[in-house]
Write an enzyme that holds these catalytic residues in place. Structure first.
Site, PDB file in Angstrom:
ATOM      1  N   ALA A  61       0.831  -1.210   0.000  1.00 46.42           N
ATOM      2  CA  ALA A  61       0.000   0.000   0.000  1.00 46.42           C
ATOM      3  C   ALA A  61       0.861   1.254   0.000  1.00 46.42           C
ATOM      4  O   ALA A  61       1.999   1.253   0.467  1.00 46.42           O
ATOM      5  CB  ALA A  61      -0.887  -0.011   1.241  1.00 46.42           C
ATOM      6  N   SER A 174       0.448   3.583  10.451  1.00 42.56           N
ATOM      7  CA  SER A 174       1.151   4.698   9.822  1.00 42.56           C
ATOM      8  C   SER A 174       1.698   5.601  10.925  1.00 42.56           C
ATOM      9  O   SER A 174       0.972   5.942  11.861  1.00 42.56           O
ATOM     10  CB  SER A 174       0.214   5.505   8.935  1.00 42.56           C
ATOM     11  N   THR A 177      -0.159   9.712  10.971  1.00 43.54           N
ATOM     12  CA  THR A 177      -1.455  10.204  11.441  1.00 43.54           C
ATOM     13  C   THR A 177      -1.357  10.218  12.954  1.00 43.54           C
ATOM     14  O   THR A 177      -1.196   9.160  13.568  1.00 43.54           O
ATOM     15  CB  THR A 177      -2.600   9.281  10.965  1.00 43.54           C
ATOM     16  N   LYS A 216      -2.356  -4.362   9.599  1.00 49.57           N
ATOM     17  CA  LYS A 216      -0.976  -3.972   9.288  1.00 49.57           C
ATOM     18  C   LYS A 216      -0.364  -3.291  10.496  1.00 49.57           C
ATOM     19  O   LYS A 216      -0.898  -2.294  10.995  1.00 49.57           O
ATOM     20  CB  LYS A 216      -0.961  -3.033   8.085  1.00 49.57           C
TER      21      LYS A 216
HETATM   22  C1  LIG Z   1       5.994   6.878   0.194  1.00 52.97           C
HETATM   23  C2  LIG Z   1       5.369   5.777   0.974  1.00 52.97           C
HETATM   24  C3  LIG Z   1       4.002   5.807   1.230  1.00 52.97           C
HETATM   25  C4  LIG Z   1       3.389   4.778   1.960  1.00 52.97           C
HETATM   26  N1  LIG Z   1       2.048   4.831   2.188  1.00 52.97           N
HETATM   27  C5  LIG Z   1       1.449   3.807   2.861  1.00 52.97           C
HETATM   28  C6  LIG Z   1       0.038   3.797   3.058  1.00 52.97           C
HETATM   29  O1  LIG Z   1      -0.691   4.695   2.609  1.00 52.97           O
HETATM   30  N2  LIG Z   1      -0.498   2.765   3.754  1.00 52.97           N
HETATM   31  C7  LIG Z   1       0.259   1.734   4.244  1.00 52.97           C
HETATM   32  O2  LIG Z   1      -0.299   0.815   4.839  1.00 52.97           O
HETATM   33  N3  LIG Z   1       1.592   1.702   4.059  1.00 52.97           N
HETATM   34  C8  LIG Z   1       2.190   2.714   3.386  1.00 52.97           C
HETATM   35  N4  LIG Z   1       3.556   2.681   3.186  1.00 52.97           N
HETATM   36  C9  LIG Z   1       4.336   1.549   3.737  1.00 52.97           C
HETATM   37  C10 LIG Z   1       4.564   0.460   2.706  1.00 52.97           C
HETATM   38  O3  LIG Z   1       3.338  -0.121   2.293  1.00 52.97           O
HETATM   39  C11 LIG Z   1       5.455  -0.653   3.292  1.00 52.97           C
HETATM   40  O4  LIG Z   1       4.774  -1.285   4.344  1.00 52.97           O
HETATM   41  C12 LIG Z   1       6.771  -0.127   3.814  1.00 52.97           C
HETATM   42  O5  LIG Z   1       7.365   0.725   2.857  1.00 52.97           O
HETATM   43  C13 LIG Z   1       7.734  -1.275   4.153  1.00 52.97           C
HETATM   44  O6  LIG Z   1       7.971  -2.089   3.053  1.00 52.97           O
HETATM   45  P1  LIG Z   1       9.350  -1.965   2.226  1.00 52.97           P
HETATM   46  O7  LIG Z   1      10.415  -2.332   3.193  1.00 52.97           O
HETATM   47  O8  LIG Z   1       9.155  -2.942   1.107  1.00 52.97           O
HETATM   48  O9  LIG Z   1       9.434  -0.537   1.769  1.00 52.97           O
HETATM   49  C14 LIG Z   1       4.181   3.702   2.449  1.00 52.97           C
HETATM   50  C15 LIG Z   1       5.553   3.677   2.180  1.00 52.97           C
HETATM   51  C16 LIG Z   1       6.142   4.679   1.452  1.00 52.97           C
HETATM   52  C17 LIG Z   1       7.630   4.610   1.197  1.00 52.97           C
END
Ligand SMILES: Cc1cc2nc3c(=O)[nH]c(=O)nc-3n(C[C@H](O)[C@H](O)[C@H](O)COP(=O)(O)O)c2cc1C
Length: 265
Positions: A61, A174, A177, A216
């Site tokens: 996401a 998150s 928020t 999550k």
């Molecule tokens: C720019 C950005 C925006 C994100 N927005 C959301 C979000 O809206 N909702 C959410 O559940 N996770 C959000 N995440 C988290 C990612 O879904 C993911 O859980 C996190 O980046 C860890 O995974 P990775 O190690 O593959 O980056 C966001 C991450 C990034 C970098």
């Protein structure tokens, strides 16, 4: 090719590059040239939460918060795509800049703050999709909704997306928020999980289909916190846990010029 495009995109501020990249992807998809650049994806089926995934690498996401790019992203061969986080009402998110590259660490810090167009927009986009793969929809609460009323936002999210989603993610992790992560602890978590299960049960009765719901969680929890969340999830019978969201820890990037930016790494 990747190196050239990356160099060009990295001349732009991170959020602008994100938008340019996704719009470019849509254009390439519409012109029918995307498949020429997409690697051949081996079939590696996995079954999780009763769902069949064609391969285990999905898109998390946050990249496509409004489900505006589902078809182009789908054409890249992901085993699933999770859109959102979507909140009941549209909201602008935090002031820009709110996304920072830490190149040396191949990392990003973001404090987007659930910028999104709201449930109605996302549902309309999902209804227009041609993408046939596994679709997760990630729901959250509006910034202006106090924590003691968050149940109502999550219920709205779950019931609105229920008929379209293959699975639903409840995002309580998150860092952007204020107070959201407090929902991962104590009575707040137990109350919320019971409300989520109840909403899922009502929706299952209405639609005659069981849609799994995952929660999550944040990575910034001590062992007692993890044990508490794990036992609460099992007691309430949630279908899955998505580990994890971004971290507020800066151990891995200490000393970097952007290390002190607020947000998730
Ligand atoms: C720019 C950005 C925006 C994100 N927005 C959301 C979000 O809206 N909702 C959410 O559940 N996770 C959000 N995440 C988290 C990612 O879904 C993911 O859980 C996190 O980046 C860890 O995974 P990775 O190690 O593959 O980056 C966001 C991450 C990034 C970098």
């Amino acid at each position: 090719m990747y190196g050239v495009i990356r160099n060009l995109l990295f001349r732009l501020p991170a959020e602008q590059a994100h938008n340019v990249a996704l719009n470019g992807l849509d254009l390439a998809h519409r012109l029918g040239v995307l498949s020429a650049f997409s690697p051949k994806i081996d079939s590696l089926p996995v079954n999780v939460m009763g769902l069949d995934f064609p391969n285990p690498v999905g898109l998390a996401a946050g990249l496509d918060k409004n489900a505006d790019h589902l078809d182009a992203l789908g054409a890249l061969g992901f085993g699933f795509i999770e859109v959102g986080t979507v909140t009941p009402l549209a909201q602008p998110g935090n002031p820009k800049p709110r996304m920072f590259r830490l190149l040396e660490h191949q990392a990003i810090i973001n404090r987007m703050g659930f910028n999104n167009e709201g449930l109605d927009h996302l549902l309309a986009r999902v209804d227009q999709r041609r993408y046939k793969g596994v679709l997760g929809i990630n729901v959250g609460k509006n910034k202006d909704t106090p924590n003691d009323q968050s149940e109502s936002d999550y219920r709205k999210g779950i019931s609105a997306v229920y008929s379209r989603a293959d699975y639903i993610t409840v995002n309580v992790s998150s860092p952007n928020t204020p107070g959201l992560r407090d929902l991962q602890f104590g009575d707040s978590l137990k109350g919320l999980l019971e409300a989520i299960k109840d909403e899922q049960f009502q929706c299952e009765k209405e639609h005659g289909r069981y849609v799994p719901v995952a929660v999550k969680i944040a990575p910034d929890m001590d062992d007692d916190g993890i044990r508490f969340v794990a036992s609460a999830l099992r007691e309430t019978g949630l279908d899955g846990v998505i580990a994890t969201n971004t971290t507020i820890s800066r151990d891995a990037v200490a000393g970097h010029a952007h290390a002190d930016e607020a947000g998730g790494l």
